[in-house]
Design a protein around this motif. Structure first.
Motif, short mmCIF file in Angstrom:
data_model
loop_
_atom_site.label_atom_id
_atom_site.label_comp_id
_atom_site.label_asym_id
_atom_site.label_seq_id
_atom_site.Cartn_x
_atom_site.Cartn_y
_atom_site.Cartn_z
N PHE A 1 16.13 52.62 38.37
CA PHE A 1 16.74 52.33 39.66
C PHE A 1 18.17 52.86 39.74
O PHE A 1 18.61 53.30 40.80
N ASN A 2 18.88 52.86 38.62
CA ASN A 2 20.21 53.47 38.59
C ASN A 2 20.09 54.96 38.91
O ASN A 2 20.81 55.50 39.74
N PHE A 3 19.15 55.62 38.26
CA PHE A 3 18.91 57.04 38.49
C PHE A 3 18.45 57.29 39.92
O PHE A 3 18.95 58.18 40.61
N GLN A 4 17.51 56.50 40.40
CA GLN A 4 16.94 56.69 41.74
C GLN A 4 17.99 56.47 42.83
O GLN A 4 17.98 57.17 43.84
N ASN A 5 18.89 55.52 42.63
CA ASN A 5 19.96 55.31 43.60
C ASN A 5 20.84 56.55 43.72
O ASN A 5 21.24 56.92 44.82
N ALA A 6 21.15 57.17 42.61
CA ALA A 6 21.97 58.39 42.64
C ALA A 6 21.22 59.53 43.32
O ALA A 6 21.80 60.28 44.10
N VAL A 7 19.94 59.64 43.05
CA VAL A 7 19.11 60.67 43.67
C VAL A 7 19.06 60.46 45.18
O VAL A 7 19.20 61.41 45.96
N SER A 8 18.90 59.23 45.60
CA SER A 8 18.85 58.91 47.03
C SER A 8 20.17 59.24 47.73
O SER A 8 20.18 59.80 48.83
N ARG A 9 21.29 58.88 47.08
CA ARG A 9 22.60 59.19 47.65
C ARG A 9 22.80 60.70 47.82
O ARG A 9 23.43 61.14 48.76
N ALA A 10 22.26 61.47 46.89
CA ALA A 10 22.40 62.93 46.96
C ALA A 10 21.33 63.55 47.87
O ALA A 10 21.32 64.76 48.06
N GLU A 11 20.45 62.71 48.40
CA GLU A 11 19.38 63.15 49.29
C GLU A 11 18.51 64.22 48.64
O GLU A 11 18.20 65.26 49.23
N ILE A 12 18.12 63.93 47.40
CA ILE A 12 17.28 64.84 46.62
C ILE A 12 15.97 64.12 46.33
O ILE A 12 15.94 62.92 46.07
N GLU A 13 14.90 64.89 46.33
CA GLU A 13 13.61 64.33 45.92
C GLU A 13 13.25 64.94 44.57
O GLU A 13 13.32 66.16 44.39
N VAL A 14 12.91 64.09 43.63
CA VAL A 14 12.63 64.55 42.27
C VAL A 14 11.13 64.49 42.01
O VAL A 14 10.48 63.49 42.27
N ASN A 15 10.60 65.59 41.50
CA ASN A 15 9.23 65.62 41.02
C ASN A 15 9.31 65.29 39.53
O ASN A 15 9.73 66.12 38.72
N PHE A 16 8.96 64.07 39.17
CA PHE A 16 9.16 63.60 37.80
C PHE A 16 8.26 64.32 36.80
O PHE A 16 8.65 64.52 35.65
N GLN A 17 7.10 64.73 37.22
CA GLN A 17 6.23 65.49 36.33
C GLN A 17 6.86 66.85 36.01
O GLN A 17 6.89 67.27 34.86
N GLU A 18 7.39 67.52 37.02
CA GLU A 18 8.08 68.80 36.82
C GLU A 18 9.33 68.62 35.94
O GLU A 18 9.64 69.48 35.12
#
Length: 152
Positions: free
Chosen positions: A11-28
């Motif tokens: 959730f710490n990681f996901q909050n930062a990703v959301s703030r940066a408006e990035i979508e992460v493909n975790f498998q990639e």
């Protein structure tokens, strides 16, 4: 061949990703981090979820998606709103990482969190010869953690 271990404080990681408006493909992401052609073998990847008893079921689909992408899921369910419960979560991550790195003979730990509570852990690992890398996203890095890691 360098042995890679990945740990996300999710959730710490996901909050930062959301703030940066990035979508992460975790498998990639895991494929990239454990690129055999680059001499890097992914040994294991863990995603830590700090849940409370009221949100445990609402996060089920997200957790299943992350697990399907290749992460082993570690859940900590808090049954109270005490700060002490959150400290237990962080302590469990620290203990797990120490065991994980030692037991699986990890050469490189790739870590995803901005929480400075992990600074002594990352410094200790580095001092013991483990390369420590921080997953980097624009405006995600914590300067204190960034200063101790060897790759971002």
């Amino acid at each position: 061949m360098e042995r890679i271990g990945v740990v996300l404080d999710f959730f710490n990681f996901q909050n930062a990703v959301s703030r940066a408006e990035i979508e992460v493909n975790f498998q990639e992401l895991l494929y990239y981090l454990g690129d055999l052609e680059e001499g890097r073998k992914l040994v294991d990847a863990y995603a830590y979820f700090n849940l409370n008893y009221t949100t445990e079921n609402t996060e089920r689909l997200l957790i299943e998606d992350i697990e399907a992408s290749g992460f082993l899921i570690k859940r900590k369910i808090n049954y109270s709103k005490e700060e002490e419960e959150y400290n237990f979560y962080e302590t469990e991550i620290i203990i797990d990482i120490l065991k994980f790195v030692s037991d699986l003979k990890i050469d490189i730990l790739v870590f995803g969190s901005t929480n400075t509570i992990f600074y002594p852990l990352l410094k200790t690992l580095r001092d013991r010869g483990v390369r420590v890398e921080l997953i980097s996203i624009e405006n995600f890095e914590n300067e204190k953690l960034k200063g101790i890691v060897q790759g971002v």
